[in-house]
Design an enzyme around this catalytic site. Structure first.
Site, mmCIF file in Angstrom:
data_model
loop_
_atom_site.group_PDB
_atom_site.id
_atom_site.type_symbol
_atom_site.label_atom_id
_atom_site.label_comp_id
_atom_site.label_asym_id
_atom_site.label_seq_id
_atom_site.Cartn_x
_atom_site.Cartn_y
_atom_site.Cartn_z
ATOM 1 N N LYS A 29 5.821 52.632 80.083
ATOM 2 C CA LYS A 29 4.874 52.486 79.879
ATOM 3 C C LYS A 29 3.679 52.739 80.153
ATOM 4 O O LYS A 29 2.919 53.063 79.352
ATOM 5 C CB LYS A 29 5.074 50.856 80.112
ATOM 6 C CG LYS A 29 3.914 49.669 80.476
ATOM 7 C CD LYS A 29 4.273 48.190 80.775
ATOM 8 C CE LYS A 29 5.448 48.470 82.116
ATOM 9 N NZ LYS A 29 5.019 48.445 83.585
ATOM 10 N N ARG B 20 1.386 40.894 85.705
ATOM 11 C CA ARG B 20 3.075 40.346 85.558
ATOM 12 C C ARG B 20 3.641 38.841 86.119
ATOM 13 O O ARG B 20 4.922 38.895 86.215
ATOM 14 C CB ARG B 20 3.230 41.856 87.111
ATOM 15 C CG ARG B 20 3.534 43.013 86.762
ATOM 16 C CD ARG B 20 4.368 43.090 87.781
ATOM 17 N NE ARG B 20 4.600 44.701 88.146
ATOM 18 C CZ ARG B 20 4.354 45.672 88.273
ATOM 19 N NH1 ARG B 20 2.955 46.034 87.466
ATOM 20 N NH2 ARG B 20 5.571 46.874 88.299
ATOM 21 N N ARG C 274 13.205 60.714 87.235
ATOM 22 C CA ARG C 274 11.991 61.000 87.169
ATOM 23 C C ARG C 274 11.718 60.760 87.791
ATOM 24 O O ARG C 274 11.540 61.338 88.899
ATOM 25 C CB ARG C 274 11.478 59.378 86.773
ATOM 26 C CG ARG C 274 9.548 59.121 86.269
ATOM 27 C CD ARG C 274 9.197 58.385 85.774
ATOM 28 N NE ARG C 274 9.641 56.731 86.635
ATOM 29 C CZ ARG C 274 8.647 55.318 86.366
ATOM 30 N NH1 ARG C 274 8.578 55.037 84.917
ATOM 31 N NH2 ARG C 274 9.333 54.603 87.405
ATOM 32 N N ARG D 186 9.160 58.697 93.054
ATOM 33 C CA ARG D 186 7.911 57.879 93.108
ATOM 34 C C ARG D 186 8.776 57.490 94.798
ATOM 35 O O ARG D 186 10.780 56.732 94.218
ATOM 36 C CB ARG D 186 7.754 56.821 92.516
ATOM 37 C CG ARG D 186 6.737 57.142 92.029
ATOM 38 C CD ARG D 186 6.235 56.201 90.114
ATOM 39 N NE ARG D 186 6.813 54.851 91.211
ATOM 40 C CZ ARG D 186 5.720 53.593 90.026
ATOM 41 N NH1 ARG D 186 5.513 54.234 88.897
ATOM 42 N NH2 ARG D 186 6.084 52.694 90.468
ATOM 43 N N ARG E 7 13.549 45.950 91.403
ATOM 44 C CA ARG E 7 11.693 45.907 90.006
ATOM 45 C C ARG E 7 12.570 45.467 89.715
ATOM 46 O O ARG E 7 11.066 44.545 88.561
ATOM 47 C CB ARG E 7 11.557 46.846 89.874
ATOM 48 C CG ARG E 7 10.110 48.235 90.903
ATOM 49 C CD ARG E 7 10.612 49.552 92.115
ATOM 50 N NE ARG E 7 9.281 49.385 90.566
ATOM 51 C CZ ARG E 7 9.325 50.614 89.708
ATOM 52 N NH1 ARG E 7 10.224 51.728 90.088
ATOM 53 N NH2 ARG E 7 8.839 50.773 89.097
HETATM 54 P P1 AMP Z 1 4.224 50.110 89.310
HETATM 55 O O1 AMP Z 1 4.118 51.719 88.958
HETATM 56 O O2 AMP Z 1 3.541 49.048 88.165
HETATM 57 O O3 AMP Z 1 5.544 50.236 88.332
HETATM 58 O O4 AMP Z 1 3.768 49.242 89.831
HETATM 59 C C1 AMP Z 1 4.951 49.581 91.238
HETATM 60 C C2 AMP Z 1 4.056 48.444 92.818
HETATM 61 O O5 AMP Z 1 3.257 48.349 92.514
HETATM 62 C C3 AMP Z 1 5.255 47.527 91.686
HETATM 63 O O6 AMP Z 1 6.486 47.315 92.013
HETATM 64 C C4 AMP Z 1 4.537 45.916 92.286
HETATM 65 O O7 AMP Z 1 5.565 46.389 93.870
HETATM 66 C C5 AMP Z 1 3.051 47.031 92.656
HETATM 67 N N1 AMP Z 1 2.206 46.146 91.719
HETATM 68 C C6 AMP Z 1 1.425 46.874 91.044
HETATM 69 N N2 AMP Z 1 0.907 46.352 90.177
HETATM 70 C C7 AMP Z 1 1.326 45.053 90.322
HETATM 71 C C8 AMP Z 1 1.063 43.180 90.234
HETATM 72 N N3 AMP Z 1 0.178 42.345 88.763
HETATM 73 N N4 AMP Z 1 1.110 42.519 90.276
HETATM 74 C C9 AMP Z 1 2.244 42.516 91.453
HETATM 75 N N5 AMP Z 1 2.360 43.492 92.531
HETATM 76 C C10 AMP Z 1 2.011 44.606 91.167
#
Ligand code: AMP
Length: 206
Positions: free
Chosen positions: A13, A88, A127, A153, A164
């Site tokens: 994504k 989300r 990754r 990460r 996740r």
């Molecule tokens: P991502 O890089 O999009 O996978 O986001 C990393 C982490 O940030 C996620 O596992 C959540 O803990 C937090 N996070 C990112 N976007 C959101 C969202 N829209 N709602 C809630 N938590 C978020």
């Protein structure tokens, strides 16, 4: 173009959102990136989000909704945007609709990247991110150049990845139905090379 890109963690994504944003000349808005930046900067929001992010859970709707309101209110998002990792939850989707409606806007499409569960963990665990450029690589499928300064990460460790994925299945996957009922979902296979997936996404928007 006002777009949402949905897909499980590890579906590619973030990578595709960046490329699509460049091709369409609209900003990529990633709440994950904004939250990581807030943590680096040591802001209040960053501190509140840190422990939740490290456990693979979801940060509260109020926090992310405010971040999105601030980001989409900037001039460069007036022509359009691609939301990556937001909404989300149904609460976030409702907030987004209401926020866009304030300025007579609505989403044009929700792109859904489809990747089989069994591929996801291996994709994420391999990754790596280049510390200097932010470029994302995969040790096997998209190898980094020699000498790159790579970081994993914190939340890409296997046990966190599983949390996740659970959060995605429980809270985020239901949004696909919501947007399907609205007739704006375009599903695309996330399998194959980055170029193949990108081409499918562009095709889905034609
Ligand atoms: P991502 O890089 O999009 O996978 O986001 C990393 C982490 O940030 C996620 O596992 C959540 O803990 C937090 N996070 C990112 N976007 C959101 C969202 N829209 N709602 C809630 N938590 C978020």
């Amino acid at each position: 173009m006002k777009l949402v890109l949905l897909g499980p963690p590890g579906s590619g994504k973030g990578t595709q959102a960046k490329r699509l944003a460049a091709a369409l000349e609209i900003p990529q808005v990633s709440t994950g990136d904004i939250l990581r930046e807030a943590r680096r900067a040591g802001s209040e929001v960053g501190k509140r989000a840190a422990a939740i992010m490290d456990s693979g859970g979801l940060v509260g709707d109020d926090i992310v909704n405010e971040l999105v309101r601030e980001r989409l209110g900037r001039d460069d998002a007036k022509r359009g945007f691609i939301l990556d990792g937001y909404p989300r939850t149904t609460g976030q989707a409702e907030f987004l609709d209401a926020y866009l409606a304030e300025s007579d806007r609505a989403l044009d499409a929700t792109l859904v990247l489809d990747v089989a569960d069994e591929h996801i963990v291996e994709r994420i665990v391999g990754r790596r991110t280049d510390r200097a450029t932010g470029q994302i690589y995969h040790l096997e499928y998209n190898p980094p150049p020699p000498g790159a300064d790579l970081v994993l990460r914190d939340d890409d460790r296997e046990e966190v990845v599983r949390a996740r994925l659970e959060a995605y299945q429980r809270d985020t996957a239901p949004l696909i139905d919501l947007y399907t009922r609205r007739g704006i979902v375009r599903k695309v296979s996330g399998n194959g090379s980055m170029d193949e997936v990108m081409e499918r996404l562009r095709e889905a928007l034609r």
